[in-house]
Write an enzyme that holds these catalytic residues in place. Structure first.
Site, PDB file in Angstrom:
ATOM      1  N   HIS A  45      32.484  -1.273 -20.349  1.00  0.00           N
ATOM      2  CA  HIS A  45      32.029  -0.617 -21.582  1.00  0.00           C
ATOM      3  C   HIS A  45      32.528   0.825 -21.726  1.00  0.00           C
ATOM      4  O   HIS A  45      32.277   1.450 -22.767  1.00  0.00           O
ATOM      5  CB  HIS A  45      30.496  -0.612 -21.659  1.00  0.00           C
ATOM      6  N   GLY A  46      33.191   1.335 -20.702  1.00  0.00           N
ATOM      7  CA  GLY A  46      33.666   2.719 -20.792  1.00  0.00           C
ATOM      8  C   GLY A  46      32.500   3.656 -21.066  1.00  0.00           C
ATOM      9  O   GLY A  46      31.380   3.443 -20.584  1.00  0.00           O
TER      10      GLY A  46
ATOM     11  N   GLU B 205       9.927  -8.402  -3.690  1.00  0.00           N
ATOM     12  CA  GLU B 205       9.768  -9.619  -2.864  1.00  0.00           C
ATOM     13  C   GLU B 205      10.553  -9.520  -1.556  1.00  0.00           C
ATOM     14  O   GLU B 205      11.085 -10.518  -1.067  1.00  0.00           O
ATOM     15  CB  GLU B 205      10.194 -10.896  -3.617  1.00  0.00           C
TER      16      GLU B 205
ATOM     17  N   TRP C 161       1.794  -0.427  -6.195  1.00  0.00           N
ATOM     18  CA  TRP C 161       2.840  -1.280  -6.772  1.00  0.00           C
ATOM     19  C   TRP C 161       2.315  -2.650  -7.192  1.00  0.00           C
ATOM     20  O   TRP C 161       2.913  -3.666  -6.844  1.00  0.00           O
ATOM     21  CB  TRP C 161       3.980  -1.507  -5.760  1.00  0.00           C
TER      22      TRP C 161
ATOM     23  N   GLU D  11       0.873  -1.182   0.000  1.00  0.00           N
ATOM     24  CA  GLU D  11       0.000   0.000   0.000  1.00  0.00           C
ATOM     25  C   GLU D  11       0.909   1.231   0.000  1.00  0.00           C
ATOM     26  O   GLU D  11       2.119   1.117   0.219  1.00  0.00           O
ATOM     27  CB  GLU D  11      -0.911  -0.020   1.233  1.00  0.00           C
ATOM     28  N   PRO D  12       0.348   2.426  -0.206  1.00  0.00           N
ATOM     29  CA  PRO D  12       1.218   3.608  -0.250  1.00  0.00           C
ATOM     30  C   PRO D  12       2.076   3.760   1.006  1.00  0.00           C
ATOM     31  O   PRO D  12       3.211   4.221   0.926  1.00  0.00           O
ATOM     32  CB  PRO D  12       0.225   4.766  -0.385  1.00  0.00           C
TER      33      PRO D  12
HETATM   34  C1  LIG Z   1       8.683  -2.145  -9.624  1.00  0.00           C
HETATM   35  C2  LIG Z   1       8.033  -2.689  -8.379  1.00  0.00           C
HETATM   36  C3  LIG Z   1       7.091  -3.691  -8.482  1.00  0.00           C
HETATM   37  C4  LIG Z   1       6.432  -4.146  -7.328  1.00  0.00           C
HETATM   38  N1  LIG Z   1       5.453  -5.120  -7.454  1.00  0.00           N
HETATM   39  C5  LIG Z   1       4.713  -5.464  -6.368  1.00  0.00           C
HETATM   40  C6  LIG Z   1       3.601  -6.360  -6.487  1.00  0.00           C
HETATM   41  O1  LIG Z   1       3.324  -6.914  -7.568  1.00  0.00           O
HETATM   42  N2  LIG Z   1       2.846  -6.601  -5.393  1.00  0.00           N
HETATM   43  C7  LIG Z   1       3.125  -6.038  -4.179  1.00  0.00           C
HETATM   44  O2  LIG Z   1       2.393  -6.297  -3.215  1.00  0.00           O
HETATM   45  N3  LIG Z   1       4.195  -5.199  -4.017  1.00  0.00           N
HETATM   46  C8  LIG Z   1       4.979  -4.897  -5.079  1.00  0.00           C
HETATM   47  N4  LIG Z   1       6.046  -4.039  -4.950  1.00  0.00           N
HETATM   48  C9  LIG Z   1       6.305  -3.419  -3.642  1.00  0.00           C
HETATM   49  C10 LIG Z   1       7.535  -3.982  -2.973  1.00  0.00           C
HETATM   50  O3  LIG Z   1       7.284  -5.268  -2.499  1.00  0.00           O
HETATM   51  C11 LIG Z   1       7.912  -2.997  -1.855  1.00  0.00           C
HETATM   52  O4  LIG Z   1       8.365  -1.807  -2.471  1.00  0.00           O
HETATM   53  C12 LIG Z   1       8.984  -3.554  -0.958  1.00  0.00           C
HETATM   54  O5  LIG Z   1       8.469  -4.618  -0.188  1.00  0.00           O
HETATM   55  C13 LIG Z   1       9.539  -2.481  -0.015  1.00  0.00           C
HETATM   56  O6  LIG Z   1       8.509  -1.813   0.628  1.00  0.00           O
HETATM   57  P1  LIG Z   1       8.491  -0.203   0.679  1.00  0.00           P
HETATM   58  O7  LIG Z   1       8.719   0.268  -0.696  1.00  0.00           O
HETATM   59  O8  LIG Z   1       7.229   0.192   1.363  1.00  0.00           O
HETATM   60  O9  LIG Z   1       9.717   0.189   1.564  1.00  0.00           O
HETATM   61  P2  LIG Z   1       9.712   0.286   3.178  1.00  0.00           P
HETATM   62  O10 LIG Z   1       9.130  -0.949   3.755  1.00  0.00           O
HETATM   63  O11 LIG Z   1       9.120   1.576   3.551  1.00  0.00           O
HETATM   64  O12 LIG Z   1      11.275   0.306   3.447  1.00  0.00           O
HETATM   65  C14 LIG Z   1      12.074   1.488   3.283  1.00  0.00           C
HETATM   66  C15 LIG Z   1      13.503   1.150   3.679  1.00  0.00           C
HETATM   67  O13 LIG Z   1      13.551   0.747   5.061  1.00  0.00           O
HETATM   68  C16 LIG Z   1      14.113  -0.551   5.178  1.00  0.00           C
HETATM   69  N5  LIG Z   1      13.411  -1.273   6.246  1.00  0.00           N
HETATM   70  C17 LIG Z   1      12.064  -1.424   6.389  1.00  0.00           C
HETATM   71  N6  LIG Z   1      11.789  -2.150   7.494  1.00  0.00           N
HETATM   72  C18 LIG Z   1      12.989  -2.472   8.054  1.00  0.00           C
HETATM   73  C19 LIG Z   1      13.387  -3.225   9.187  1.00  0.00           C
HETATM   74  N7  LIG Z   1      12.486  -3.810   9.999  1.00  0.00           N
HETATM   75  N8  LIG Z   1      14.716  -3.348   9.454  1.00  0.00           N
HETATM   76  C20 LIG Z   1      15.641  -2.784   8.647  1.00  0.00           C
HETATM   77  N9  LIG Z   1      15.328  -2.064   7.551  1.00  0.00           N
HETATM   78  C21 LIG Z   1      14.024  -1.915   7.245  1.00  0.00           C
HETATM   79  C22 LIG Z   1      13.906  -1.217   3.813  1.00  0.00           C
HETATM   80  O14 LIG Z   1      14.871  -2.243   3.586  1.00  0.00           O
HETATM   81  C23 LIG Z   1      14.103  -0.013   2.885  1.00  0.00           C
HETATM   82  O15 LIG Z   1      15.470   0.207   2.709  1.00  0.00           O
HETATM   83  C24 LIG Z   1       6.754  -3.602  -6.063  1.00  0.00           C
HETATM   84  C25 LIG Z   1       7.739  -2.613  -5.976  1.00  0.00           C
HETATM   85  C26 LIG Z   1       8.376  -2.150  -7.111  1.00  0.00           C
HETATM   86  C27 LIG Z   1       9.406  -1.049  -6.985  1.00  0.00           C
END
Ligand SMILES: Cc1cc2nc3c(=O)[nH]c(=O)nc-3n(C[C@H](O)[C@H](O)[C@H](O)COP(=O)(O)OP(=O)(O)OC[C@H]3O[C@@H](n4cnc5c(N)ncnc54)[C@H](O)[C@@H]3O)c2cc1C
Length: 398
Positions: free
Chosen positions: A351-352, A376, A160, A131-132
């Site tokens: 590839h420079g 994932e 996403w 979710e957002p």
């Molecule tokens: C191109 C793309 C396709 C996607 N497709 C799907 C899809 O088909 N279905 C779906 O459900 N989702 C999808 N996603 C979402 C994706 O699974 C999430 O972006 C991902 O799980 C990370 O969540 P977030 O972006 O909310 O980052 P956040 O959870 O907000 O994390 C932000 C940062 O904090 C770190 N962090 C968070 N919690 C902790 C912790 N406990 N300890 C240490 N570090 C932490 C993370 O590693 C990251 O560096 C997609 C994302 C992208 C970019």
């Protein structure tokens, strides 16, 4: 590259499938991938060919019209396809996870209703947890399903969703009132049917449009907005509310093997491009491959590709044998995605200046590799899973 990424002990059928996919990738994906990616164009013709090859039904049992192949076969096919273009593997990945969820957790009626059409590719799967305001922290999901007239009404905003536009079946994780107060016990997976496309795609469901991305183009990634979507209780995966968290984590576990396999495919291609260029480009009177700095780079790249491949194979085989593979899948995903980023970076340097030109394929790979560090479960989340499992396995007595 037959020299790298060999897999011992494959059956004749597995070898035949992989040979056919390799020809398909070389002849029909690689020649068009970069052009389609730059145009952010959906690879409709490639998808039609994949339907004919049976790739959408690769892991679906024969009784439902699929090929009944293993996670290992699937992972090796994904390596091949991602070597051609990672976005194409994205088109089948969410489909594969939804088919897996149905097989492992669906009711008989749900399997019969969806799997035969999924095997042909007529029905295409997406899955939606994020979710957002959340991705890693799945337990914080806000989208909810409220009981009403014997069914449910879903409201909330998902983010996403890979294949959100092109899929017509989405496995969506939402909060339901049943079960205990613990967040992991009141999440439920619904099988949501909708039309492909954008705008209002079903009663109470809107797909606003594609999210513009830095890479991984061609495949659509979207928001998914629910506003009182009415759905019957028999669309709950497995028929019982409150099991969604565990079902989705199971799905993500096989998804991690898939992302690791993608990383091997992208890294393999980056390696192929790098080692080819290094034998053509000359500086200071010799091929750059003859400079030790470049030679060592190639050695490191090849070693990383090979190591990542072997970890993918091991994680897939453990799951295929019916065992828990969260540790091995987490390790494979973590290591393969980090190695992929490294190998792509090294190939880019080889590839420079040309690596910076859009005309050269490595430019595309450079924008694709970072997605694998996030999808994932991020690298941090993998390290949490790996670390906790190691502490379990190596716990001190008492
Ligand atoms: C191109 C793309 C396709 C996607 N497709 C799907 C899809 O088909 N279905 C779906 O459900 N989702 C999808 N996603 C979402 C994706 O699974 C999430 O972006 C991902 O799980 C990370 O969540 P977030 O972006 O909310 O980052 P956040 O959870 O907000 O994390 C932000 C940062 O904090 C770190 N962090 C968070 N919690 C902790 C912790 N406990 N300890 C240490 N570090 C932490 C993370 O590693 C990251 O560096 C997609 C994302 C992208 C970019």
């Amino acid at each position: 590259m037959p020299e790298l990424c060999a897999t011992e002990g494959l059956t004749d059928i597995q070898r035949d499938i992989l040979a056919a996919v390799r020809v398909f990738v070389d002849e029909q994906i690689l020649p068009v991938a970069t052009e389609l990616e730059h145009a952010d164009e959906y690879p409709a013709e490639i998808v039609e060919q994949m339907k004919k090859l049976g790739i959408f039904g690769l892991t679906i049992p024969e009784e439902f019209g699929g090929l009944g192949e293993s996670l290992l076969t699937y992972a090796l096919v994904v390596e091949e396809i991602s070597r051609g273009w990672m976005s194409v593997s994205g088109i089948i990945n969410t489909h594969f996870i939804v088919a897996y969820l149905l097989l492992q957790h669906g009711t008989e009626e749900q399997k019969r209703r969806y799997l035969p059409r999924m095997a042909t590719g007529d029905l295409r799967g997406a899955f939606s947890m994020s979710e957002p305001e959340l991705g890693s922290d799945v337990s914080a999901i806000k989208t909810s399903a409220t009981p009403r007239d014997g069914g449910y009404r879903i409201s909330g905003q998902k983010m996403w969703v890979t294949n959100g536009g092109s899929a017509n079946l989405v496995a969506v994780l939402v909060r339901t009132p049943e079960g205990s107060d613990k967040p992991h016990r009141n999440l439920t997976t619904f099988l949501v049917e909708k039309e492909p496309g954008f705008g209002e795609v079903a009663q109470g469901i809107t797909i606003p449009g594609k999210i513009e991305k830095m890479g991984y183009k061609g495949v659509d990634t979207t928001e998914l907005l629910f506003d009182g979507h009415e759905i019957s209780a028999d669309r709950i995966l497995g028929g019982v509310p409150g099991r969604g968290f565990y079902q989705m984590m199971d799905g993500v576990e096989v998804g991690r093997v898939n992302v690791a396999a993608r990383a091997v495919g992208v890294a393999t291609r980056a390696f192929e491009l790098g080692i080819s260029y290094a034998q053509q480009r000359r500086t200071f009177g010799k091929k750059i491959a003859d400079h030790q700095a470049i030679l060592f780079r190639l050695a490191e790249m090849g070693t990383k590709v090979e190591a990542a491949h072997q970890m993918v194979v091991r994680a897939a085989r453990i799951k295929d044998a019916g065992n828990r593979n969260d540790l091995e899948a987490g390790m494979a995903k973590y290591l393969a995605s980090e190695y992929c980023r490294d190998v792509v970076e090294e190939s880019f340097r080889i590839h420079g200046g040309y690596g910076f030109a859009k005309e050269f394929e490595i430019e595309r790979l450079y924008r694709e590799a970072p997605m694998l560090l996030i999808g994932e479960g991020t690298a941090d989340i993998q390290r949490m899973i790996i670390g906790r499992r190691l502490l379990e396995d190596y716990a001190l007595p008492g």
